[in-house]
Write an enzyme that holds these catalytic residues in place. Structure first.
Site, mmCIF file in Angstrom:
data_model
loop_
_atom_site.group_PDB
_atom_site.id
_atom_site.type_symbol
_atom_site.label_atom_id
_atom_site.label_comp_id
_atom_site.label_asym_id
_atom_site.label_seq_id
_atom_site.Cartn_x
_atom_site.Cartn_y
_atom_site.Cartn_z
ATOM 1 N N SER A 117 0.843 -1.192 0.000
ATOM 2 C CA SER A 117 0.000 0.000 0.000
ATOM 3 C C SER A 117 0.876 1.238 0.000
ATOM 4 C CB SER A 117 -0.892 0.022 1.247
ATOM 5 O OG SER A 117 -1.530 1.271 1.410
ATOM 6 N N TYR B 280 -2.236 -0.301 10.344
ATOM 7 C CA TYR B 280 -2.391 -0.780 8.966
ATOM 8 C C TYR B 280 -1.122 -0.482 8.164
ATOM 9 C CZ TYR B 280 -3.769 -0.583 4.044
ATOM 10 O OH TYR B 280 -3.814 -0.735 2.683
#
Length: 270
Positions: free
Chosen positions: A142, A155
């Protein structure tokens, strides 16, 4: 690795980028083992495959469940006869709160899916991949791996861990038949918020319009990933936001972090 005639395992295949990867692989002539926690979502993916559905097998399991994953290669080989590729696309986010207010259970859940999930699948399938004349491993990280996003610190940490895991695998597998790619999507239209069972942030006004302008469709993201596989790319960013911030984070990391904090502070305003 050209995907025509290969068999590729895709996690997170129930919707979003994962589903589009399944459909894209089928279009390019591959066979696919589609993996997701949701049997219902997997059935929808298979239905959307249409006439190519006979080249898809569905496997409902949680990648965080090591025992279930360890049994998966045998099921895939029994169905398809071989495994040539693995794309780890399954992922979840955390509740939109600072780490100080985040429960340990939420941190552990994010790490279990986003980091340990790919560890489980890689350990399970790598013996099959290295035995093939050409094979490919993809981990979807990501933009949050190289830029801190308010309310998504755990995250981001899980995706940063996945990034280095992938880069380490690239080095270790350099003299084998297995190519390795790490993917950094920016803002992408998927159901990750709902699938993560977290309350979405209430973003409106200029912040919402800016986010909408930068978002990439799941189908475009999948196409970019498959293009990267077919040219054996080492790393790929998806979306203008990820491409721009990738460069800025290298040249001026504190400035990049400040910019993201300013633009995304609305995530914590609810």
């Amino acid at each position: 690795m050209k995907v025509t005639g290969t068999t590729v395992v895709v996690t997170g295949a129930g919707d979003g980028i994962g589903r589009e990867l399944v459909l894209g692989l089928l279009t390019r002539g591959a066979r696919v083992a589609a993996v997701s926690r949701s049997a219902e979502h997997l059935q929808e993916t298979a239905t959307r495959a249409g006439r190519a559905a006979d080249r898809v097998s569905v496997h409902a399991l949680d990648v965080a469940d090591r025992q279930a994953v360890e049994a998966l290669p045998a099921a895939v080989v029994a169905e398809h006869g071989q495994v040539d590729g693995l794309i780890n696309c399954a992922g979840i986010i955390q509740p939109f709160v600072p780490l100080l207010d985040l429960e340990y259970a939420d941190i552990e859940r994010v790490m279990a899916v986003n980091f340990w999930g790919p560890v489980h699948t890689t350990k399970a399938f790598l013996p099959h991949l290295v035995a093939r004349p050409r094979a490919h491993l993809v981990n979807v990280s990501s933009m949050g791996a190289f830029l801190p996003v308010p309310g998504q610190t755990a995250y981001g940490a899980s995706k940063a861990a996945l990034q280095l895991l992938t880069e380490g695998l690239h080095a270790e597998l350099a003299d084998t038949s297995v190519s390795v790619t790490v993917v950094f999507p920016g803002a992408t239209r998927t159901g990750i918020v709902e699938n993560s069972a977290v309350r979405p942030p209430e973003i409106s006004g200029a912040a919402a319009r800016r986010l909408e302008r930068t978002m990439t469709s799941a189908s475009t993201a999948a196409r970019r990933i498959l293009d990267a596989v077919e040219r054996d790319a080492y790393r790929v960013t998806i979306g203008k936001d990820a491409a721009v911030m990738d460069v800025l984070a290298r040249l001026a990391p504190e400035r990049a972090a400040r910019l993201v904090r300013t633009r995304m502070k609305a995530l914590l305003s609810t």
